[in-house]
Scaffold this motif. Structure first.
Motif, PDB file in Angstrom:
ATOM      1  N   UNK A 253       0.858  -1.155  -0.057  1.00  0.00           N
ATOM      2  CA  UNK A 253       0.020  -0.083   0.116  1.00  0.00           C
ATOM      3  C   UNK A 253       0.831   1.220  -0.185  1.00  0.00           C
ATOM      4  N   UNK A 254       0.694   2.105  -0.902  1.00  0.00           N
ATOM      5  CA  UNK A 254       1.448   3.387  -0.865  1.00  0.00           C
ATOM      6  C   UNK A 254       0.922   4.329   0.124  1.00  0.00           C
ATOM      7  N   UNK A 255       1.818   5.409   0.319  1.00  0.00           N
ATOM      8  CA  UNK A 255       1.494   6.405   1.272  1.00  0.00           C
ATOM      9  C   UNK A 255       0.500   7.468   0.715  1.00  0.00           C
ATOM     10  N   UNK A 256      -0.710   6.933   0.350  1.00  0.00           N
ATOM     11  CA  UNK A 256      -1.696   7.842  -0.437  1.00  0.00           C
ATOM     12  C   UNK A 256      -3.045   7.311   0.172  1.00  0.00           C
ATOM     13  N   UNK A 257      -3.833   8.377   0.877  1.00  0.00           N
ATOM     14  CA  UNK A 257      -5.234   7.970   1.406  1.00  0.00           C
ATOM     15  C   UNK A 257      -6.036   7.198   0.433  1.00  0.00           C
TER      16      UNK A 257
ATOM     17  N   UNK B 239      -5.935   3.088   6.887  1.00  0.00           N
ATOM     18  CA  UNK B 239      -5.921   4.520   6.898  1.00  0.00           C
ATOM     19  C   UNK B 239      -4.944   4.955   8.260  1.00  0.00           C
ATOM     20  N   UNK B 240      -4.708   4.532   9.282  1.00  0.00           N
ATOM     21  CA  UNK B 240      -3.749   4.848  10.467  1.00  0.00           C
ATOM     22  C   UNK B 240      -2.418   4.601   9.623  1.00  0.00           C
ATOM     23  N   UNK B 241      -2.274   3.715   9.046  1.00  0.00           N
ATOM     24  CA  UNK B 241      -0.799   3.495   8.462  1.00  0.00           C
ATOM     25  C   UNK B 241      -0.428   4.458   7.543  1.00  0.00           C
ATOM     26  N   UNK B 242      -1.198   4.869   6.247  1.00  0.00           N
ATOM     27  CA  UNK B 242      -0.964   5.852   5.411  1.00  0.00           C
ATOM     28  C   UNK B 242      -1.030   7.251   5.757  1.00  0.00           C
ATOM     29  N   UNK B 243      -1.826   7.520   6.671  1.00  0.00           N
ATOM     30  CA  UNK B 243      -2.363   8.886   7.165  1.00  0.00           C
ATOM     31  C   UNK B 243      -1.320   9.188   8.204  1.00  0.00           C
ATOM     32  N   UNK B 244      -1.078   8.477   9.163  1.00  0.00           N
ATOM     33  CA  UNK B 244      -0.271   8.840  10.510  1.00  0.00           C
ATOM     34  C   UNK B 244       1.190   8.708  10.201  1.00  0.00           C
ATOM     35  N   UNK B 245       1.578   8.023   9.424  1.00  0.00           N
ATOM     36  CA  UNK B 245       2.911   7.706   9.360  1.00  0.00           C
ATOM     37  C   UNK B 245       3.499   8.241   7.845  1.00  0.00           C
ATOM     38  N   UNK B 246       2.635   8.551   6.945  1.00  0.00           N
ATOM     39  CA  UNK B 246       3.402   9.258   5.821  1.00  0.00           C
ATOM     40  C   UNK B 246       4.049   8.314   4.951  1.00  0.00           C
ATOM     41  N   UNK B 247       4.015   6.990   5.179  1.00  0.00           N
ATOM     42  CA  UNK B 247       4.934   6.133   4.724  1.00  0.00           C
ATOM     43  C   UNK B 247       4.316   4.647   3.878  1.00  0.00           C
ATOM     44  N   UNK B 248       4.783   4.124   3.071  1.00  0.00           N
ATOM     45  CA  UNK B 248       4.023   2.931   2.487  1.00  0.00           C
ATOM     46  C   UNK B 248       3.913   1.867   3.929  1.00  0.00           C
ATOM     47  N   UNK B 249       2.839   0.927   3.446  1.00  0.00           N
ATOM     48  CA  UNK B 249       2.639  -0.126   4.367  1.00  0.00           C
ATOM     49  C   UNK B 249       2.378  -1.495   3.669  1.00  0.00           C
ATOM     50  N   UNK B 250       2.320  -2.409   4.520  1.00  0.00           N
ATOM     51  CA  UNK B 250       2.143  -3.868   3.964  1.00  0.00           C
ATOM     52  C   UNK B 250       0.864  -4.244   4.718  1.00  0.00           C
ATOM     53  N   UNK B 251      -0.196  -4.768   3.854  1.00  0.00           N
ATOM     54  CA  UNK B 251      -1.242  -5.292   4.454  1.00  0.00           C
ATOM     55  C   UNK B 251      -1.266  -6.835   4.039  1.00  0.00           C
ATOM     56  N   UNK B 252      -1.290  -7.550   5.185  1.00  0.00           N
ATOM     57  CA  UNK B 252      -1.124  -9.082   5.179  1.00  0.00           C
ATOM     58  C   UNK B 252      -2.645  -9.640   5.589  1.00  0.00           C
ATOM     59  N   UNK B 253      -3.277 -10.686   5.179  1.00  0.00           N
ATOM     60  CA  UNK B 253      -4.235 -11.459   5.559  1.00  0.00           C
ATOM     61  C   UNK B 253      -4.128 -12.737   5.760  1.00  0.00           C
TER      62      UNK B 253
ATOM     63  N   UNK C 112       6.363   1.766   8.507  1.00  0.00           N
ATOM     64  CA  UNK C 112       7.624   2.424   8.940  1.00  0.00           C
ATOM     65  C   UNK C 112       7.796   3.148   9.892  1.00  0.00           C
ATOM     66  N   UNK C 113       6.843   3.327  10.788  1.00  0.00           N
ATOM     67  CA  UNK C 113       6.845   4.168  12.068  1.00  0.00           C
ATOM     68  C   UNK C 113       7.295   3.157  13.379  1.00  0.00           C
ATOM     69  N   UNK C 114       7.978   3.585  14.157  1.00  0.00           N
ATOM     70  CA  UNK C 114       8.150   2.895  15.437  1.00  0.00           C
ATOM     71  C   UNK C 114       7.157   3.171  16.371  1.00  0.00           C
ATOM     72  N   UNK C 115       6.429   4.301  16.337  1.00  0.00           N
ATOM     73  CA  UNK C 115       5.478   4.917  17.207  1.00  0.00           C
ATOM     74  C   UNK C 115       4.168   3.995  17.485  1.00  0.00           C
ATOM     75  N   UNK C 116       4.144   3.502  18.827  1.00  0.00           N
ATOM     76  CA  UNK C 116       2.990   2.653  19.089  1.00  0.00           C
ATOM     77  C   UNK C 116       1.687   3.206  18.807  1.00  0.00           C
ATOM     78  N   UNK C 117       0.789   2.391  18.413  1.00  0.00           N
ATOM     79  CA  UNK C 117      -0.744   2.735  17.993  1.00  0.00           C
ATOM     80  C   UNK C 117      -1.476   3.130  19.653  1.00  0.00           C
ATOM     81  N   UNK C 118      -2.092   4.197  19.590  1.00  0.00           N
ATOM     82  CA  UNK C 118      -2.869   4.424  20.825  1.00  0.00           C
ATOM     83  C   UNK C 118      -4.055   4.824  20.542  1.00  0.00           C
ATOM     84  N   UNK C 119      -5.084   4.163  21.000  1.00  0.00           N
ATOM     85  CA  UNK C 119      -6.562   4.337  20.573  1.00  0.00           C
ATOM     86  C   UNK C 119      -6.940   5.625  21.498  1.00  0.00           C
ATOM     87  N   UNK C 120      -7.563   6.443  20.628  1.00  0.00           N
ATOM     88  CA  UNK C 120      -8.201   7.684  21.189  1.00  0.00           C
ATOM     89  C   UNK C 120      -9.609   7.784  21.308  1.00  0.00           C
ATOM     90  N   UNK C 121     -10.093   8.486  21.975  1.00  0.00           N
ATOM     91  CA  UNK C 121     -11.658   8.829  21.972  1.00  0.00           C
ATOM     92  C   UNK C 121     -11.852   9.983  21.510  1.00  0.00           C
TER      93      UNK C 121
END
Length: 156
Positions: free
Chosen positions: A10-14, A52-66, A89-98
């Motif tokens: 997945x490319x870094x594009x919404x 969405x979280x991967x591409x929007x919050x990291x601004x980098x490509x991602x890999x989706x695996x099923x 590509x981000x080492x920042x931990x995901x954090x649920x927000x309300x």
């Protein structure tokens, strides 16, 4: 039991989020799974949120695996447990927000938390891998993801 394991770069594009949803539906249907089953609808929503979280919050490509168990016998069926992983590509931990009131974002991980049997993340190279399991909660998560050491977390 046979398990379908597929992945999508997945490319870094919404706009890639819609492509990921279509890809998931086509993989399910192409392997004899009912794309209209409730678990399939949940799967598409969860994939949408994690990609969405991967591409929007990291601004980098991602890999989706099923990883999806394939039906045995004739006719489409629903899988009993599906594992979704998104590596970015981000080492920042995901954090649920309300999200507050009318906010249009900030609910993705909250939805994942509500819809999945369990989810978590762990460091992966210079980034991280966020995973979740949808369906029958009887299957155990592999030991690597069950530990909270080395910056990883199990969120159940």
């Amino acid at each position: 039991m046979q398990v379908l394991q597929v992945q999508l770069a997945v490319q870094a594009d919404p706009a890639e989020v819609g492509r990921a949803r279509r890809w998931v539906r086509s993989r399910l249907q192409g392997h004899g799974l009912d794309p209209d089953a409730p678990i399939a609808e949940t799967l598409v929503l969860v994939v949408s949120e994690l990609v969405t979280n991967a591409v929007v919050h990291t601004g980098s490509p991602a890999v989706l695996r099923l990883s999806v168990p394939l039906p045995e016998g004739d006719g489409p069926s629903a899988p009993t447990l599906v594992r979704v992983e998104v590596a970015d590509g981000s080492c920042t931990a995901p954090a649920p927000r309300h999200a507050a009131g009318d906010a249009t974002n900030g609910r993705g991980l909250e939805l994942v938390e509500l819809l999945c049997e369990r989810w978590g993340w762990y460091p992966d190279g210079s980034g991280k891998r966020v995973w979740c399991e949808i369906g029958d909660g009887a299957t155990a998560v592999p030991a690597l993801e069950r530990t909270s050491g080395a910056g990883g977390a199990l969120i159940a």
